[in-house]
Design an enzyme around this catalytic site. Structure first.
Site, PDB file in Angstrom:
ATOM      1  N   GLY A  21     108.613 -71.641 -11.382  1.00 21.44           N
ATOM      2  CA  GLY A  21     108.392 -71.257  -9.991  1.00 21.44           C
ATOM      3  C   GLY A  21     108.988 -69.894  -9.695  1.00 21.44           C
ATOM      4  O   GLY A  21     108.911 -68.974 -10.510  1.00 21.44           O
ATOM      5  N   GLY A  22     109.595 -69.788  -8.525  1.00 23.81           N
ATOM      6  CA  GLY A  22     110.155 -68.510  -8.085  1.00 23.81           C
ATOM      7  C   GLY A  22     111.161 -67.942  -9.066  1.00 23.81           C
ATOM      8  O   GLY A  22     111.348 -66.721  -9.137  1.00 23.81           O
ATOM      9  N   GLY A  26      88.830 -39.394 -23.925  1.00 25.59           N
ATOM     10  CA  GLY A  26      89.854 -39.702 -22.931  1.00 25.59           C
ATOM     11  C   GLY A  26      91.083 -40.336 -23.556  1.00 25.59           C
ATOM     12  O   GLY A  26      92.203 -40.163 -23.068  1.00 25.59           O
ATOM     13  N   ALA A  27      90.880 -41.062 -24.650  1.00 27.42           N
ATOM     14  CA  ALA A  27      92.015 -41.711 -25.301  1.00 27.42           C
ATOM     15  C   ALA A  27      92.954 -40.672 -25.905  1.00 27.42           C
ATOM     16  O   ALA A  27      94.173 -40.836 -25.887  1.00 27.42           O
ATOM     17  CB  ALA A  27      91.520 -42.672 -26.377  1.00 27.42           C
TER      18      ALA A  27
END
Lengths: 128, 515
Positions: B173-174, B405-406
């Site tokens: 959980g949290g 772009g890489a």
């Protein structure tokens, strides 16, 4: 020691500025490099991290890691293979990628031909 | 000694005993039987021998609802304090599963926060050992607020001091979000992390899954990318934490330890490790190990997004961060997970003044609807952002492929690399020959009598012109084309020159990295 020129209401002053530490000593800009350089004490052994097992689909299923073209088929359904043995070569992303058997066993459901194209995630073969 | 002194001392001693008794002999035996150490034993294992000092051992819950007045124990289910790691101070907290399942209430949270505040004031690392059933339900929203107090401190401390979370039991959980905000998560093989556990998953979705399959160490280290390091047991895991801290400074105002090793130059082996035929794969970790100080490479997230390798190493004793495309997996292409993994590592190194070495052999960003729909644009953008923003010394070596772009994303000159080297086999181009010829030679191929021959001719021309590092060198995008055997000495020399690098960002609150 840094030099600054400051203009206040039209009058220009030249100032030398020195950073003073808590004890009144000049702080050198590189003072933080003063960290001593002891060898990292190793009172406890430092084992290498243990590789977690890579996730596979099922025990011996091998899927295409990326889209590409089958360049070579080195094994056939029914062949026995050892883990790490090369089964196919997938040409993808400017590379001839070796696709290996994940476990020892027998090849099943390998129906690809040289020149077949596959999409990322397609089942290539099973090893059982 | 008079009677009053004796009574006072007895009282203190019995209180101390109560603290050390923790959840009682039976629960401690159970903890040991499951292969785990107790909270205090973990502190002893984490710190240099005999240096752990406990703080606030008497802090106790003030809650008395639902029978808590009878159940509560001094220490409130967590051990906090400080000690030394490689001779340097660090603060830590260690949840005690034998006391109320390590559940977190108001007092436990306050105790943890006190230790975190000290770490921030003393500018030391903070290590949080998690072994807890979660929020203490009897304490209601005070317990939840306790988590919030920790998350807040984690966030404020981010980039100031290294924060390490160690998961050695349940973390549900949290409770997962404090580790998630910190810099590194270590897990043991029997730890689990999930926001909702198997029971809730089953009741809501009908899916039946074990806790290990839902949030075990294997899942988080290889599939989700939540965990950075996995170890089989408590001792090896805490040793791993010590090993990591050996590469890090105490804070953003400190420098990392210099640990002189035996500098061995294995660069001569590099031309055997990396095939000149760029279609052939190799393990880039062998390249890293041949460049950095012998045995110093410490890989981070080795099982996640294996198409990129990141980790710490030393070069002439100095800590560096290494980012390398891994040709063995997905041909070393960049995709969503690799972008996330590398970006976070780059930003960590930049926070703590650890220089960056980038080893480039990248074919492209991985094409396909899966990547596009998964948001490769915003994930890939993180990599460009992280490299551009980083002001630490940045050195690149283009080993083989650097396409499109890489290439730009992998610490290129344009995005702020200080020094870019390339090997003579490097291929630096906007795209591969085959694709490029199909576009720029389309008309010529169609018009030719023998299209295949024309295509081969154009391809040869393209490859001859672009499949090398020399145009990039002529245009200044590569500073020097070097021999493999010169690699270590050139890189070490560049980092030495860059020690006094002084590049600052414009004054701002913070940038807006695409998340």
């Amino acid at each position: 020691m840094s030099k600054y020129r400051i203009t206040v209401e039209g009058k220009t002053y030249e100032m030398d500025v020195e950073l003073i530490g808590a004890n009144g000593a000049a702080v050198q800009p590189v003072a933080k490099a003063a960290t001593p350089a002891p060898a990292v004490s190793a009172p406890k052994a430092a084992p290498a991290p243990v590789a977690a097992k890579p996730a596979e689909v099922g025990s011996g299923s091998v899927v295409a890691p990326m889209p590409g073209t089958i360049l070579k088929v080195l094994k056939a359904t029914g062949d026995s293979v050892k883990a790490g043995e090369v089964v196919l070569i997938l040409e993808a992303m400017k590379m001839e990628n070796e696709i290996t058997a994940p476990v020892d066993g027998t090849i099943e459901s390998l129906s690809l031909n040289e020149g077949s194209t596959v999409a990322g995630g397609d089942l290539l073969f099973d090893v059982k | 000694m008079d009677e009053l002194w004796k009574n006072s001392i007895d009282r203190l001693e019995s209180r101390r005993e109560a603290v050390l008794a923790a959840g009682g002999a039976e629960r401690i035996a159970k903890q040991h039987a499951s292969g785990k150490l107790t909270a205090r034993e973990r502190m002893e294992a984490l710190f240099d021998d005999g240096t752990f000092v406990e703080l606030n051992d008497q802090i106790t819950s003030r809650c008395s609802d639902f029978g808590m007045d009878k159940k509560k124990k001094p220490g409130d289910g967590v051990v906090t304090g400080y000690g030394y790691i490689h001779g340097r101070v660090a603060f830590a907290s260690s949840q005690d599963f034998t006391v109320g399942g390590g559940s977190l209430g108001e007092a436990q949270a306050m105790k943890i926060c006190k230790a975190m505040d000290k770490a921030m004031e003393m500018k030391t690392p903070f290590i949080s050992i998690n072994d807890s059933g979660g929020a203490r339900i009897e304490e209601g929203i005070d317990s939840l607020t306790g988590y919030a107090d920790i998350f807040y401190r984690n966030t404020i401390a981010s980039g100031v001091i290294p924060q390490i979370s160690v998961i050695m039991g349940p973390c549900a959980g949290g409770a997962c979000y404090s580790p998630a905000i910190t810099d590194y998560i270590f897990m043991t093989d029997y730890a689990q992390m999930y926001i909702t556990g198997p029971a809730v998953v089953k009741s809501v979705t009908g899916e039946v899954i074990t806790s290990a399959d839902l949030g075990g160490a294997s899942v988080h280290s290889s599939t989700s990318g939540v965990a950075h390091f996995v170890y089989p047991d408590d001792l090896s895991c805490l040793n791993g934490v010590r090993q990591l801290l050996g590469y890090l400074p105490q804070s953003n105002e400190d420098l990392s330890l210099n640990v002189p090793g035996t500098p061995v130059d294995n660069s001569a082996a590099l031309s055997d490790i990396v095939p000149a035929d760029s279609k052939k794969a190799y393990d880039v970790r062998n390249v890293i190990n041949s460049i950095v100080d012998a045995g110093s490479f410490f890989e981070v997230q080795e099982s996640f997004a294996r198409n990129i390798v990141v980790g710490f190493a030393r070069l002439d004793g100095q800590s560096i961060g290494v980012i390398a495309n891994q040709a063995l997996y997905m041909a070393g292409s960049l995709e969503i997970n690799a972008s996330d993994k590398a970006s976070r590592f780059i930003r960590f190194c930049d926070c703590f003044d650890i220089p960056l070495l980038t080893l480039v052999d990248v074919p492209a960003f991985l094409p396909g609807s899966q990547q596009e729909h998964g948001g490769i644009i915003r994930h890939g953008a993180k990599l460009l952002y992280a490299y551009s923003e980083a002001t630490v010394p940045k050195v690149s070596l283009i080993m083989r492929k650097a396409y499109g772009g890489a290439y730009i994303a992998m610490n290129s000159k344009g995005t702020g690399a200080d020094i870019v080297y390339a090997w003579p086999i490097a291929e630096i181009a906007v795209m591969g020959g085959s694709g490029a010829v199909s576009i720029i030679g389309k008309k010529a191929i169609e018009a030719a009598e023998d299209p295949a021959a024309k295509r081969a001719e154009l391809l040869a021309e393209y490859n001859d012109k672009f499949m090398n590092p020399y145009i990039a060198a002529e245009h200044g995008y590569v500073d020097e084309v070097i021999l493999p055997a010169e690699t270590r000495s050139k890189i070490a020399e560049a980092f030495k020159m860059l020690e006094t690098k002084d590049r600052t960002l414009p004054l701002k609150k913070h940038g807006n990295i695409p998340l």
